[in-house]
Design a protein around this motif. Sequence first.
Motif, short mmCIF file in Angstrom:
data_model
loop_
_atom_site.label_atom_id
_atom_site.label_comp_id
_atom_site.label_asym_id
_atom_site.label_seq_id
_atom_site.Cartn_x
_atom_site.Cartn_y
_atom_site.Cartn_z
N GLY A 101 49.11 32.35 53.08
CA GLY A 101 48.72 31.41 52.04
C GLY A 101 47.71 31.93 51.03
O GLY A 101 47.41 31.25 50.05
N LEU A 102 47.20 33.12 51.23
CA LEU A 102 46.22 33.67 50.28
C LEU A 102 46.91 34.10 48.99
O LEU A 102 48.04 34.60 49.00
CB LEU A 102 45.50 34.88 50.85
N THR A 103 46.23 33.90 47.89
CA THR A 103 46.66 34.44 46.60
C THR A 103 45.49 35.24 46.06
O THR A 103 44.39 34.72 45.91
CB THR A 103 47.02 33.31 45.62
N LEU A 104 45.73 36.51 45.83
CA LEU A 104 44.70 37.41 45.33
C LEU A 104 45.01 37.81 43.89
O LEU A 104 46.13 38.24 43.60
CB LEU A 104 44.61 38.67 46.19
N THR A 105 44.05 37.66 43.01
CA THR A 105 44.20 38.12 41.63
C THR A 105 43.55 39.48 41.52
O THR A 105 42.42 39.68 41.96
CB THR A 105 43.54 37.12 40.67
N HIS A 106 44.28 40.43 40.94
CA HIS A 106 43.80 41.81 40.87
C HIS A 106 44.33 42.47 39.60
O HIS A 106 45.28 41.98 38.98
CB HIS A 106 44.28 42.59 42.11
N PRO A 107 43.74 43.61 39.22
CA PRO A 107 44.26 44.32 38.05
C PRO A 107 45.73 44.69 38.28
O PRO A 107 46.12 45.12 39.37
CB PRO A 107 43.39 45.57 37.98
N ALA A 108 46.54 44.51 37.27
CA ALA A 108 47.97 44.83 37.36
C ALA A 108 48.15 46.34 37.48
O ALA A 108 47.37 47.12 36.94
CB ALA A 108 48.71 44.29 36.15
N TYR A 109 49.19 46.73 38.19
CA TYR A 109 49.46 48.15 38.36
C TYR A 109 49.79 48.84 37.05
O TYR A 109 49.52 50.01 36.87
CB TYR A 109 50.59 48.37 39.38
N GLY A 110 50.37 48.09 36.11
CA GLY A 110 50.69 48.66 34.81
C GLY A 110 49.48 48.80 33.91
O GLY A 110 49.54 49.41 32.85
N GLY A 111 48.37 48.21 34.30
CA GLY A 111 47.12 48.31 33.54
C GLY A 111 47.01 47.26 32.46
O GLY A 111 48.00 46.70 31.99
N GLY A 112 45.78 46.97 32.08
CA GLY A 112 45.52 46.10 30.95
C GLY A 112 45.56 44.61 31.21
O GLY A 112 45.08 43.84 30.41
N ALA A 113 46.12 44.18 32.32
CA ALA A 113 46.24 42.75 32.60
C ALA A 113 45.94 42.51 34.08
O ALA A 113 45.60 43.43 34.81
CB ALA A 113 47.65 42.26 32.27
#
Length: 83
Positions: A53-65
């Motif tokens: 149930g966890l949702t983690l927000t992290h830097p996108a692998y493609g960068g910039g977002a």
Amino acid sequence: MSYLFDENLIAALRLFGCYRERKVEISQISSGWKKEGYRVFPEASKFVKFFGGLTLTHPAYGGGAFDDSHFDPSVATRRIDRS
């Protein structure tokens, strides 16, 4: 659950609602796994009770977002073609 994480990861997990004593109710998940023919073993149950149930927000692998990673074991197993 006793996983060995460094302090930076522990701090990041806390930001998203994860803490050492976290135990998610997984009876519906286990039931769904069994109906789909999966064997539910103790290690998987422990992992899901802790991370489910966890949702983690992290830097996108493609960068910039930024991107979200969702720990939803029911969705993960439903996407597997077992034929």
